[in-house]
Design a protein around this motif. Structure first.
Motif, PDB file in Angstrom:
ATOM      1  N   UNK A   1       0.825  -1.207   0.000  1.00  0.00           N
ATOM      2  CA  UNK A   1       0.000   0.000   0.000  1.00  0.00           C
ATOM      3  C   UNK A   1       0.865   1.265   0.000  1.00  0.00           C
ATOM      4  N   UNK A   2       1.989   1.232   0.736  1.00  0.00           N
ATOM      5  CA  UNK A   2       2.890   2.393   0.773  1.00  0.00           C
ATOM      6  C   UNK A   2       3.452   2.689  -0.610  1.00  0.00           C
ATOM      7  N   UNK A   3       3.786   1.631  -1.331  1.00  0.00           N
ATOM      8  CA  UNK A   3       4.341   1.805  -2.677  1.00  0.00           C
ATOM      9  C   UNK A   3       3.315   2.460  -3.592  1.00  0.00           C
ATOM     10  N   UNK A   4       2.062   2.010  -3.485  1.00  0.00           N
ATOM     11  CA  UNK A   4       0.986   2.595  -4.287  1.00  0.00           C
ATOM     12  C   UNK A   4       0.771   4.052  -3.904  1.00  0.00           C
ATOM     13  N   UNK A   5       0.767   4.344  -2.597  1.00  0.00           N
ATOM     14  CA  UNK A   5       0.579   5.714  -2.137  1.00  0.00           C
ATOM     15  C   UNK A   5       1.667   6.632  -2.679  1.00  0.00           C
ATOM     16  N   UNK A   6       2.896   6.164  -2.675  1.00  0.00           N
ATOM     17  CA  UNK A   6       4.005   6.973  -3.198  1.00  0.00           C
ATOM     18  C   UNK A   6       3.832   7.246  -4.689  1.00  0.00           C
ATOM     19  N   UNK A   7       3.403   6.230  -5.428  1.00  0.00           N
ATOM     20  CA  UNK A   7       3.218   6.409  -6.877  1.00  0.00           C
ATOM     21  C   UNK A   7       2.106   7.414  -7.150  1.00  0.00           C
ATOM     22  N   UNK A   8       0.995   7.299  -6.425  1.00  0.00           N
ATOM     23  CA  UNK A   8      -0.126   8.212  -6.632  1.00  0.00           C
ATOM     24  C   UNK A   8       0.220   9.626  -6.190  1.00  0.00           C
ATOM     25  N   UNK A   9       0.962   9.728  -5.110  1.00  0.00           N
ATOM     26  CA  UNK A   9       1.371  11.046  -4.616  1.00  0.00           C
ATOM     27  C   UNK A   9       2.208  11.765  -5.677  1.00  0.00           C
ATOM     28  N   UNK A  10       3.111  11.028  -6.296  1.00  0.00           N
ATOM     29  CA  UNK A  10       3.935  11.616  -7.350  1.00  0.00           C
ATOM     30  C   UNK A  10       3.092  12.028  -8.554  1.00  0.00           C
ATOM     31  N   UNK A  11       2.066  11.235  -8.844  1.00  0.00           N
ATOM     32  CA  UNK A  11       1.207  11.533  -9.995  1.00  0.00           C
ATOM     33  C   UNK A  11       0.385  12.795  -9.775  1.00  0.00           C
ATOM     34  N   UNK A  12      -0.269  12.919  -8.611  1.00  0.00           N
ATOM     35  CA  UNK A  12      -1.138  14.076  -8.383  1.00  0.00           C
ATOM     36  C   UNK A  12      -0.334  15.355  -8.205  1.00  0.00           C
ATOM     37  N   UNK A  13       0.902  15.227  -7.765  1.00  0.00           N
ATOM     38  CA  UNK A  13       1.734  16.411  -7.542  1.00  0.00           C
ATOM     39  C   UNK A  13       2.686  16.686  -8.695  1.00  0.00           C
ATOM     40  N   UNK A  14       2.479  16.021  -9.826  1.00  0.00           N
ATOM     41  CA  UNK A  14       3.383  16.212 -10.969  1.00  0.00           C
ATOM     42  C   UNK A  14       3.271  17.617 -11.553  1.00  0.00           C
ATOM     43  N   UNK A  15       2.113  18.251 -11.373  1.00  0.00           N
ATOM     44  CA  UNK A  15       1.931  19.638 -11.791  1.00  0.00           C
ATOM     45  C   UNK A  15       2.486  20.539 -10.698  1.00  0.00           C
ATOM     46  N   UNK A  16       3.436  21.385 -11.036  1.00  0.00           N
ATOM     47  CA  UNK A  16       4.106  22.229 -10.028  1.00  0.00           C
ATOM     48  C   UNK A  16       3.151  23.217  -9.370  1.00  0.00           C
ATOM     49  N   UNK A  17       2.000  23.467 -10.003  1.00  0.00           N
ATOM     50  CA  UNK A  17       1.039  24.396  -9.427  1.00  0.00           C
ATOM     51  C   UNK A  17       0.097  23.730  -8.428  1.00  0.00           C
ATOM     52  N   UNK A  18       0.169  22.413  -8.312  1.00  0.00           N
ATOM     53  CA  UNK A  18      -0.754  21.667  -7.453  1.00  0.00           C
ATOM     54  C   UNK A  18      -0.053  21.266  -6.161  1.00  0.00           C
ATOM     55  N   UNK A  19      -0.714  21.554  -5.046  1.00  0.00           N
ATOM     56  CA  UNK A  19      -0.181  21.190  -3.736  1.00  0.00           C
ATOM     57  C   UNK A  19      -1.115  20.175  -3.080  1.00  0.00           C
ATOM     58  N   UNK A  20      -0.525  19.199  -2.399  1.00  0.00           N
ATOM     59  CA  UNK A  20      -1.310  18.231  -1.633  1.00  0.00           C
ATOM     60  C   UNK A  20      -1.582  18.826  -0.263  1.00  0.00           C
TER      61      UNK A  20
END
Length: 249
Positions: A1-20
């Motif tokens: 699950x941690x590996x999946x979370x890291x991959x998704x986190x990188x995907x949603x934050x790939x736009x420099x204008x988007x903050x989590x």
């Protein structure tokens, strides 16, 4: 699950204008039911049955022997056919003779005959959060986890009317010369619950000044638009107010 979370986190934050702004993990319950359902075989009415029904409709007939003599058919065969029509509620016997029921008149007009079949069995899953019913091939394993339940989960039981609708779509079939029709639900017993982990990201697009949610459904293996929309509808104003308060010195 941690590996999946890291991959998704990188995907949603790939736009420099988007903050989590926030991350969450929770589960959605998926309930399985074992369902027994009634069904009939619907076929074109044969000539002899149609003749008998017409005779009962037009004349007062009590004795199968009279019909056998009239139609030059063995009395035993006529009796068997009358028994079948009586058991399927196409006819009934009153003081004057055999009479067509409403069902009998309807079937005579349509030229069809329905014969009962053995009950069928299947497994149906119910997702209250998405209000979805689905026929599944086999029982899933009941999985427990330490994740909290989805905060907008519904405490709702499956509805047999909806299950019937799904079974008609999935189990009705047409064969050569006849149809198989699901007519009702006999039993519906809960078998177990599968807990579907979901990963949620609360996001803020600085350039567009826009809050939005992304939710990964691990069972579907994709972003879940229905869950995202529900969260946004219920919480966007709250997220905006939280940002304002955070910015106030």
């Amino acid at each position: 699950m941690d590996k999946l979370m890291n991959r998704l986190r990188a995907e949603v934050a790939s736009n420099k204008d988007v903050a989590i702004v926030q991350e969450r993990s929770w589960h959605v319950p998926l309930v399985a039911y074992e369902v027994s359902f009634e069904r009939v075989k619907r076929l074109k009415m044969d000539i002899l049955m149609k003749m008998l029904l017409l005779a009962f409709q037009e004349a007062d007939i009590r004795r199968p022997a009279a019909l056998a003599e009239m139609l030059f058919v063995e009395e035993l065969f006529i009796r068997d056919l009358i028994d079948k029509m009586h058991s399927t509620q196409l006819i009934h016997l009153d003081a004057t003779g055999y009479r067509l029921t409403d069902k009998g008149r309807s079937h005579l007009e349509e030229g069809i005959f329905e014969e009962a079949m053995e009950d069928g069995e299947t497994i149906v899953s119910f997702n209250a959060v998405h209000d979805e019913y689905q026929v599944v091939e086999e029982l899933f394993e009941e999985k427990a986890d330490d994740l909290p339940a989805y905060r907008y989960a519904r405490d709702q039981k499956a509805e047999t009317v909806r299950i019937h609708q799904v079974l008609k779509q999935e189990k009705n079939s047409a064969e050569e010369g006849y149809q198989v029709i699901v007519t009702g639900i006999s039993t519906c017993d809960e078998l177990g619950v599968e807990y579907i982990p979901c990963l949620e990201f609360q996001l803020y697009d600085r350039k567009q000044d826009l809050f939005y949610a992304r939710v990964w459904n691990t069972r579907l293996g994709t972003w879940d638009e229905a869950l995202q929309l529900e969260i946004e509808e219920k919480e966007l104003i709250e997220w905006r107010e939280a940002m304002k308060h955070a910015a106030t010195p």
